[in-house]
Design a protein around this motif. Structure first.
Motif, short mmCIF file in Angstrom:
data_model
loop_
_atom_site.label_atom_id
_atom_site.label_comp_id
_atom_site.label_asym_id
_atom_site.label_seq_id
_atom_site.Cartn_x
_atom_site.Cartn_y
_atom_site.Cartn_z
N ARG A 91 35.48 52.45 47.74
CA ARG A 91 36.25 53.18 46.73
C ARG A 91 36.83 52.14 45.76
N PRO A 92 37.25 52.54 44.58
CA PRO A 92 37.95 51.60 43.70
C PRO A 92 39.24 51.13 44.36
N GLN A 93 39.49 49.83 44.36
CA GLN A 93 40.72 49.30 44.93
C GLN A 93 41.02 47.94 44.30
N HIS A 94 42.23 47.44 44.53
CA HIS A 94 42.59 46.15 43.93
C HIS A 94 43.30 45.27 44.94
N LEU A 95 43.42 44.01 44.59
CA LEU A 95 44.04 43.01 45.46
C LEU A 95 45.01 42.16 44.66
N GLU A 96 46.21 41.96 45.22
CA GLU A 96 47.17 41.02 44.65
C GLU A 96 46.84 39.63 45.21
N MET A 97 46.49 38.70 44.35
CA MET A 97 46.03 37.39 44.79
C MET A 97 47.19 36.42 44.99
N ASP A 98 47.09 35.56 46.01
CA ASP A 98 48.10 34.53 46.22
C ASP A 98 47.83 33.34 45.29
N ASN A 99 48.74 32.37 45.29
CA ASN A 99 48.63 31.23 44.37
C ASN A 99 47.36 30.41 44.60
#
Length: 245
Positions: free
Chosen positions: A87-95
């Motif tokens: 499904r469409p989804q997103h990720l918050e990336m770390d530094n």
């Protein structure tokens, strides 16, 4: 990059990663704003809008849906990568991941024609994203089913023409790779085998109508010729149409 919203879809999976500025993706029931902290996973054929401002810059990775790691459950990376595109989804990336993405983007910008470099960087980035998204566990596919009666009706109504797996996946509201796997789990056969048997079942029904020629029956059931119908009938039912009639 486009400044205004552009409505489109792709025949490949796509990873879109924000690098600079403000941009975003939006589809039916979902929306993701992209900056240098977010990555978005867009499954194949997902209709969506892309929008951005005057200085937006994104990294886009196109993935072939037929690649073994995304389509073959026996592949060692399948359980990690295929669920990214359920499904469409997103990720918050770390530094650390942000730094890696920007380093790769800079190197790719310096070597725009180095296909091998692009493929290696893309593979590494996707694996890193998968690892972040799954955390310390393997992503498990959610059990999915579809209405077999709806699919049976669709096949029956379209036997006279070519029916593709993409057509069936669309009716089942699944991606092509996910549909193929789910179909086998539910029916014990491949979509191609199912269509062949549906064509033959209908051909046997039509053979009871003496006014229809074998050529006409072949046409109505989607076989390319009378010979193709005869070969399929003999292979899968052990008898020729003429003998059955």
């Amino acid at each position: 990059m486009p400044k205004n919203a552009a409505h489109h879809a792709h025949e490949h999976h796509q990873v879109v990663i924000g690098l600079q500025g403000s941009s975003g993706l939006a589809g039916q029931g979902w929306e993701v704003g992209l900056d240098n902290r977010r990555a978005c996973f867009v499954p194949t054929e997902t209709r969506h809008d892309y929008f951005g401002n005057d200085i937006n810059h994104v990294l886009v990775i196109d993935l072939d849906v037929s690649a073994p790691a995304l389509s073959n459950p026996r592949h060692h990376d399948y359980d990690h990568l295929a669920p990214l595109f359920d499904r469409p989804q997103h990720l918050e990336m770390d530094n650390r991941l942000q730094n890696l993405i920007h380093l790769c983007a800079a190197e790719l910008h310096q070597a725009p024609d180095n296909r091998s470099l692009h493929e290696h960087f893309a593979t590494g980035i996707v694996h890193c994203l998968s690892h972040r998204l799954s955390g310390n566990r393997i992503l498990r596919r959610r059990p999915q089913t579809f209405n077999t009666e709806v699919l049976r009706h669709y096949v029956r109504e379209h036997l006279h023409r070519k029916i593709t797996v993409k057509d069936l996946a669309r009716e089942a509201c699944l991606s092509v790779s996910r549909f193929h796997e789910t179909f086998r789990e539910m029916t014990g056969m491949s979509p191609h085998q199912y269509i062949i048997h549906a064509r033959l079942d209908r051909a046997i029904e039509l053979l009871r109508q003496p006014r229809l020629s074998l050529a006409e029956i072949s046409l109505r059931t989607g076989f390319s010729s009378q010979g193709a119908l005869t070969n399929a009938m003999k292979k899968h039912r052990g008898v020729t149409p003429s003998a059955l009639r």
